[in-house]
Design a protein around this motif. Structure first.
Motif, PDB file in Angstrom:
ATOM      1  N   THR A 190       0.948  -1.398   0.051  1.00 58.35           N
ATOM      2  CA  THR A 190      -0.017  -0.041   0.076  1.00 58.35           C
ATOM      3  C   THR A 190       0.772   1.071  -0.026  1.00 58.35           C
ATOM      4  OG1 THR A 190      -1.820  -1.001   1.342  1.00 58.35           O
ATOM      5  CG2 THR A 190      -1.773   1.101   1.145  1.00 58.35           C
ATOM      6  N   LEU A 206       0.587   1.422  -4.176  1.00 57.32           N
ATOM      7  CA  LEU A 206      -0.814   1.699  -4.285  1.00 57.32           C
ATOM      8  C   LEU A 206      -1.226   3.042  -3.749  1.00 57.32           C
ATOM      9  CD1 LEU A 206      -2.185  -1.739  -3.184  1.00 57.32           C
ATOM     10  CD2 LEU A 206      -2.328  -0.698  -5.711  1.00 57.32           C
ATOM     11  N   PRO A 213      -6.975   1.339   4.638  1.00 56.66           N
ATOM     12  CA  PRO A 213      -6.042   1.575   3.186  1.00 56.66           C
ATOM     13  C   PRO A 213      -5.350   0.413   2.685  1.00 56.66           C
ATOM     14  CG  PRO A 213      -5.734   3.297   5.137  1.00 56.66           C
ATOM     15  CD  PRO A 213      -6.585   2.006   5.636  1.00 56.66           C
ATOM     16  N   GLN A 214      -5.143  -0.518   3.511  1.00 55.14           N
ATOM     17  CA  GLN A 214      -4.299  -1.711   3.113  1.00 55.14           C
ATOM     18  C   GLN A 214      -5.204  -2.979   2.809  1.00 55.14           C
ATOM     19  OE1 GLN A 214      -1.664  -1.531   6.510  1.00 55.14           O
ATOM     20  NE2 GLN A 214      -2.208  -3.388   7.187  1.00 55.14           N
ATOM     21  N   ALA A 223      -4.706  -4.303  -0.758  1.00 55.89           N
ATOM     22  CA  ALA A 223      -3.311  -5.057  -0.763  1.00 55.89           C
ATOM     23  C   ALA A 223      -3.722  -6.466  -0.213  1.00 55.89           C
ATOM     24  CB  ALA A 223      -2.362  -4.234  -0.404  1.00 55.89           C
TER      25      ALA A 223
END
Length: 324
Positions: free
Chosen positions: A165, A169, A267-268, A271
């Protein structure tokens, strides 16, 4: 005895306190965690910056105080990929020890895989047969497979959800091009190790551990954490697949509204889903059981094994002495 396990990962500093005795089930007594995101404190040169060192020192000091308040008699403190890969890792460890009195031991990636495998084996027992164990952390993906308590094959890949991330990303949400590039890279890295896993034999059971996989399982319909660790939870490839493009198109805020996805993990989670999808497809996994035990429990179990072995040696020596 009351053991404390302090786990300094790429995302969090987690203290787990258990009442543990050789031959007995470790019973959780206390748990605290602090969001640190240590990997975000890496400089372009790969060093942990001053702010990161200070934040880590404060977190370790707070955990040590909490362990003392909880009556911990022995602390097992370790760090994983963020410190392991930092060019100033030793200096950071020295600073933390001088400031807090706690010496963090850096675990190699293969040791993470081995200890997680041990925890999974003990949780499911010998009847589980040959195991394949997958663990997505903040900085790395650990894979281990085998029939005994020590895996026949174990390795670590730099495919942690936090790392991907942060490094690849960017954006909320990231661009479709970035997602495709990460998917391609992840699949290439996993594919390069598939033969190592297949050499260990066909698994009787595939098991996944740790927060990222637990979040994905909850997202796809597994029971919530409130129902307890003993509830059977399964992550299926067919259930996960449609979530990958959905997550890719969501903002962090939208992801955080999903079941099993916290604000800090939002956020991750994409991923993590990309790594899980690639690992399942390339390793031929249709479904995996979620194990509540992982690296921290493996560290505890290894320490209890060492205590048991030392006691057996002392007992044997005592017996010889008495015989004389």
């Amino acid at each position: 005895m009351r053991l404390g396990v302090l786990d300094v990962g790429s995302n969090t500093v987690h203290l787990l306190v258990v009442d543990a005795h050789p031959g007995a089930h470790p019973l959780p007594a206390h748990s605290t965690r602090r969001l640190l995101r240590l990997a975000e404190h890496l400089t372009p040169e790969g060093a942990i910056d001053v702010a990161g060192v200070d934040a880590l020192t404060d977190a370790v000091a707070a955990a040590a105080a909490a362990a003392e308040d909880a009556g911990v008699t022995e602390m097992l403190a370790f760090a994983t990929s963020a410190v392991r890969e930092a060019v100033n890792g030793e200096e950071v460890l020295d600073h933390v020890e001088r400031a807090t009195g706690v010496r963090l031991q850096v675990l190699p990636g293969t040791a993470e895989a081995d200890l997680t495998f041990l925890a999974v084996r003990r949780w499911f027992g010998w009847s589980a047969g040959r195991l394949l164990v997958l663990d997505i952390g903040g900085g790395s993906l650990e894979v281990a497979a085998g029939l005994d308590e020590a895996p026949d094959v174990s390795f670590s890949l730099p495919l942690g959800a936090g790392r991907l991330t942060r490094d690849r990303l960017a954006g909320d949400p990231p661009s479709p091009e970035a997602v495709r590039d990460v998917r391609r890279s992840v699949r290439q890295q996993v594919a390069a190790r598939v033969r190592d896993v297949t050499r260990a034999g066909t698994p009787d059971r595939v098991v996944v551990t740790s927060k990222t996989f637990r979040s994905l399982a909850r997202l796809t319909g597994a029971a919530p954490a409130e129902e307890g660790p003993a509830v059977r939870r399964v992550l299926r490839r067919d259930d996960l697949a449609p979530w990958v493009p959905k997550l890719a198109g969501m903002t962090f805020r939208q992801r955080a509204e999903l079941p099993g996805v916290s604000v800090e993990r939002a956020p991750q989670v994409l991923a993590g889903a990309l790594v899980a999808e690639a690992a399942f497809e390339l390793l031929g996994v249709e479904e995996a059981l979620v194990c509540p035990w992982a690296l921290r429990e493996g560290v505890i179990l290894r320490r209890l094994d060492a205590i048991t072995a030392a006691g057996a040696v002392d007992g044997a020596h005592g017996g010889v002495g008495t015989g004389n």
